[in-house]
Scaffold this motif. Structure first.
Motif, PDB file in Angstrom:
ATOM      1  N   VAL A   1       0.870  -1.173   0.000  1.00  0.00           N
ATOM      2  CA  VAL A   1       0.000   0.000   0.000  1.00  0.00           C
ATOM      3  C   VAL A   1       0.907   1.223   0.000  1.00  0.00           C
ATOM      4  O   VAL A   1       1.900   1.273   0.730  1.00  0.00           O
ATOM      5  N   VAL A   2       0.572   2.199  -0.807  1.00  0.00           N
ATOM      6  CA  VAL A   2       1.381   3.397  -0.957  1.00  0.00           C
ATOM      7  C   VAL A   2       0.935   4.458   0.041  1.00  0.00           C
ATOM      8  O   VAL A   2      -0.244   4.515   0.428  1.00  0.00           O
ATOM      9  N   SER A   3       1.848   5.295   0.444  1.00  0.00           N
ATOM     10  CA  SER A   3       1.535   6.400   1.366  1.00  0.00           C
ATOM     11  C   SER A   3       0.316   7.172   0.881  1.00  0.00           C
ATOM     12  O   SER A   3       0.234   7.564  -0.283  1.00  0.00           O
ATOM     13  N   GLY A   4      -0.631   7.363   1.808  1.00  0.00           N
ATOM     14  CA  GLY A   4      -1.844   8.111   1.484  1.00  0.00           C
ATOM     15  C   GLY A   4      -3.018   7.246   1.091  1.00  0.00           C
ATOM     16  O   GLY A   4      -4.146   7.753   0.977  1.00  0.00           O
ATOM     17  N   GLU A   5      -2.807   5.935   0.898  1.00  0.00           N
ATOM     18  CA  GLU A   5      -3.895   5.034   0.533  1.00  0.00           C
ATOM     19  C   GLU A   5      -4.499   4.378   1.775  1.00  0.00           C
ATOM     20  O   GLU A   5      -3.810   4.169   2.779  1.00  0.00           O
ATOM     21  N   VAL A   6      -5.768   4.011   1.673  1.00  0.00           N
ATOM     22  CA  VAL A   6      -6.478   3.369   2.784  1.00  0.00           C
ATOM     23  C   VAL A   6      -6.163   1.872   2.780  1.00  0.00           C
ATOM     24  O   VAL A   6      -6.223   1.211   1.744  1.00  0.00           O
ATOM     25  N   ILE A   7      -5.836   1.354   3.945  1.00  0.00           N
ATOM     26  CA  ILE A   7      -5.500  -0.066   4.092  1.00  0.00           C
ATOM     27  C   ILE A   7      -6.784  -0.883   4.174  1.00  0.00           C
ATOM     28  O   ILE A   7      -7.613  -0.678   5.055  1.00  0.00           O
ATOM     29  N   THR A   8      -6.943  -1.810   3.229  1.00  0.00           N
ATOM     30  CA  THR A   8      -8.160  -2.616   3.118  1.00  0.00           C
ATOM     31  C   THR A   8      -7.932  -4.021   3.675  1.00  0.00           C
ATOM     32  O   THR A   8      -6.807  -4.408   4.005  1.00  0.00           O
ATOM     33  N   ARG A   9      -9.013  -4.810   3.762  1.00  0.00           N
ATOM     34  CA  ARG A   9      -8.890  -6.207   4.174  1.00  0.00           C
ATOM     35  C   ARG A   9      -7.999  -6.976   3.195  1.00  0.00           C
ATOM     36  O   ARG A   9      -7.220  -7.829   3.603  1.00  0.00           O
ATOM     37  N   GLU A  10      -8.150  -6.674   1.914  1.00  0.00           N
ATOM     38  CA  GLU A  10      -7.326  -7.344   0.911  1.00  0.00           C
ATOM     39  C   GLU A  10      -5.858  -7.028   1.125  1.00  0.00           C
ATOM     40  O   GLU A  10      -4.985  -7.897   1.020  1.00  0.00           O
ATOM     41  N   ALA A  11      -5.548  -5.763   1.420  1.00  0.00           N
ATOM     42  CA  ALA A  11      -4.163  -5.369   1.666  1.00  0.00           C
ATOM     43  C   ALA A  11      -3.609  -6.080   2.894  1.00  0.00           C
ATOM     44  O   ALA A  11      -2.446  -6.521   2.910  1.00  0.00           O
ATOM     45  N   ILE A  12      -4.432  -6.196   3.942  1.00  0.00           N
ATOM     46  CA  ILE A  12      -3.993  -6.889   5.157  1.00  0.00           C
ATOM     47  C   ILE A  12      -3.669  -8.342   4.851  1.00  0.00           C
ATOM     48  O   ILE A  12      -2.683  -8.903   5.357  1.00  0.00           O
ATOM     49  N   ALA A  13      -4.465  -8.975   3.989  1.00  0.00           N
ATOM     50  CA  ALA A  13      -4.183 -10.357   3.595  1.00  0.00           C
ATOM     51  C   ALA A  13      -2.857 -10.455   2.862  1.00  0.00           C
ATOM     52  O   ALA A  13      -2.084 -11.403   3.054  1.00  0.00           O
ATOM     53  N   VAL A  14      -2.545  -9.459   2.032  1.00  0.00           N
ATOM     54  CA  VAL A  14      -1.270  -9.447   1.314  1.00  0.00           C
ATOM     55  C   VAL A  14      -0.116  -9.231   2.294  1.00  0.00           C
ATOM     56  O   VAL A  14       0.934  -9.879   2.205  1.00  0.00           O
ATOM     57  N   PHE A  15      -0.283  -8.321   3.252  1.00  0.00           N
ATOM     58  CA  PHE A  15       0.737  -8.121   4.283  1.00  0.00           C
ATOM     59  C   PHE A  15       1.054  -9.441   4.982  1.00  0.00           C
ATOM     60  O   PHE A  15       2.226  -9.815   5.147  1.00  0.00           O
ATOM     61  N   ARG A  16       0.016 -10.148   5.394  1.00  0.00           N
ATOM     62  CA  ARG A  16       0.209 -11.416   6.102  1.00  0.00           C
ATOM     63  C   ARG A  16       0.920 -12.435   5.217  1.00  0.00           C
ATOM     64  O   ARG A  16       1.777 -13.188   5.675  1.00  0.00           O
ATOM     65  N   HIS A  17       0.522 -12.473   3.946  1.00  0.00           N
ATOM     66  CA  HIS A  17       1.111 -13.432   3.015  1.00  0.00           C
ATOM     67  C   HIS A  17       2.620 -13.260   2.924  1.00  0.00           C
ATOM     68  O   HIS A  17       3.365 -14.236   2.839  1.00  0.00           O
ATOM     69  N   TYR A  18       3.065 -12.001   2.942  1.00  0.00           N
ATOM     70  CA  TYR A  18       4.495 -11.721   2.818  1.00  0.00           C
ATOM     71  C   TYR A  18       5.202 -11.568   4.163  1.00  0.00           C
ATOM     72  O   TYR A  18       6.357 -11.132   4.216  1.00  0.00           O
ATOM     73  N   GLY A  19       4.524 -11.908   5.234  1.00  0.00           N
ATOM     74  CA  GLY A  19       5.167 -11.890   6.539  1.00  0.00           C
ATOM     75  C   GLY A  19       5.399 -10.512   7.104  1.00  0.00           C
ATOM     76  O   GLY A  19       6.317 -10.308   7.909  1.00  0.00           O
ATOM     77  N   ILE A  20       4.584  -9.551   6.703  1.00  0.00           N
ATOM     78  CA  ILE A  20       4.689  -8.188   7.229  1.00  0.00           C
ATOM     79  C   ILE A  20       3.704  -8.067   8.393  1.00  0.00           C
ATOM     80  O   ILE A  20       2.490  -8.193   8.205  1.00  0.00           O
TER      81      ILE A  20
END
Length: 441
Positions: free
Chosen positions: A414-433
């Motif tokens: 997610v880029v600075s200034g964008e809203v963090i969505t459920r989909e983004a959270i799933a991607v964060f988890r996938h990559y171990g963030i």
């Protein structure tokens, strides 16, 4: 091919005089390289005001790459891409850059520092590390803009070794009266292949190369290439642009390595590169025969798609590490290995031996689909706003402050200034963030 920067440092070291100048080691130290590590003394030239031996070495590099001008960097491609964007934004009406989404986080920093707007080209389907852009996709994106952007910005090769169709995309850019900038950090060697595919050979207007990634150069050594007539008028401001984003004390050792690289490129690099490319191709063929899924990539990169959830890319990296092989990058989906002419022939055999035959295909990793997030703030406003680091689980609906990425690959989810969505959270988890930086509420 002359090596004026290195030769000067050697002569100075052999002189044995009193060093009453920086750096503080005075040519003596524990690393063994201190004698050649100097500052801007008389005759050594100065990187951001170069008119002597550094300028001469840069001209040698430009001739080798077949470009209008080459400028050295001791701050990697991160410094060069920021300078390149600065130059593209000068004098034009537009403050917008059209960019493929898989940018390095340095691009986001550049957007904040230079205060320009970004229009994104999103990969279809979504993939974090790659963003294939077709001429049709680019033309459609340009058609939607009210005026030509200051530049179109691509990453090629990307972190997984995929090359964009630079020649066709450059033609589209020029048709729409804009320039094509390429982050070629992973592809400095591409000009020296039997069939060159460097951006300089394919019509790009400017690009940055991380020389240290694929050439015999110390970490941090990079090039800013001004290639076309469209970028030629940037020449007079290029050093100023680089100085904005680099230390006033650039490493002279890195500059010497860039200088010595010229000699290597002019002498025996091409046949050595051709031989290395053949070795990598044979390794890829052998691994495919052993059941591995090998991506179609640029010649010096080996990318294996993990067989499934049990045998992930991270698990493959652990297997290689146990066999005394350290990879470039691994995640749940991929294993990335980078070769160069400096690899010993035994390295290739060791990779094949350690990996062996592929296990049975397991369940594929959960596909991380993601739609373009909503933009709530500009990149500059978000990156400079008061922020806090929070667990990913608490990030839903928050505005991204600083991009939360690992390095490598340093591609923002997610880029600075964008809203963090459920989909983004799933991607964060996938990559171990596990945590993100969000703008304070």
């Amino acid at each position: 091919m002359e090596t004026p920067v290195y030769d000067f440092a050697v002569r100075y070291a052999q002189n044995g005089g009193a060093r009453l100048h920086m750096p503080g080691h005075k040519g003596r130290g524990i690393l063994g390289c201190e004698a050649l590590d100097i500052t801007e003394i008389k005759g050594a030239d100065s990187l951001y005001e170069a008119d002597g031996i550094i300028a001469k070495s840069e001209r040698n590099a430009a001739e080798l790459f077949g470009v209008h001008r080459t400028f050295f960097s001791a701050g990697g491609s991160s410094q060069c891409l920021k300078a390149m964007l600065f130059l593209a934004l000068q004098g034009g009406k537009s403050r917008t850059v059209l960019a493929a989404r898989n940018v390095h986080k340095s691009f986001i920093q550049a957007a904040a520092l230079l205060d320009f707007e970004v229009e994104w080209i999103w990969p279809q389907p979504y993939q974090l590390l790659s963003c294939a852009v077709s001429p049709q996709m680019l033309a459609e994106a340009l058609e939607k803009l009210a005026q030509p952007p200051a530049a179109v910005y691509l990453t090629s090769p990307d972190y997984l070794g995929h090359l964009q169709p630079v020649k066709a995309l450059a033609e589209i850019c020029h048709k729409y009266n804009t320039v094509l900038l390429v982050d070629n950090a992973h592809g400095a060697y591409l000009h020296f292949l039997p069939e060159p595919v460097h951006p300089a050979d394919l019509g790009a207007d400017a690009c940055c190369d991380s020389a240290h990634k694929t050439l015999p150069v110390l970490t941090g050594g990079a090039y800013l290439h001004l290639i076309s007539d469209r970028a030629a008028n940037w020449e007079q401001n290029a050093r100023q642009a680089l100085s904005l984003f680099g230390s006033t004390s650039p490493s002279y050792l890195i500059l010497e390595s860039l200088d010595l690289c010229n000699a290597s490129l002019a002498r025996d690099f091409r046949p050595q590169l051709a031989e290395a490319a053949v070795r990598v191709a044979k390794l890829k063929t052998g691994l495919k025969a052993d059941g591995w899924t090998v991506e179609d990539t640029e010649p010096l990169k080996l990318v294996i798609k993990a067989p499934g959830d049990i045998c992930t890319g991270t698990a493959l990296a652990d297997r290689l590490r146990a066999g005394r092989v350290e990879c470039e990058y691994a995640d749940p989906d991929y294993l990335v290995l980078m070769f160069s002419p400096k690899n010993d022939p035994a390295d290739y055999a060791l990779v094949a031996q350690t990996l062996g035959c592929a296990p049975p295909q397991g369940d594929a990793s959960a596909h991380c689909a993601m739609r373009p997030p909503q933009k709530a703030m500009g990149i500059r406003s978000a990156l400079f706003a008061p922020c806090e680091e929070i667990p990913v689980e608490l990030a839903l609906g928050r505005i991204c402050g600083a991009p939360s990425v690992s390095c490598p690959p340093a591609v923002p989810v997610v880029v600075s200034g964008e809203v963090i969505t459920r989909e983004a959270i799933a991607v964060f988890r996938h990559y171990g963030i596990h945590s993100v930086v969000a703008v304070k509420e």
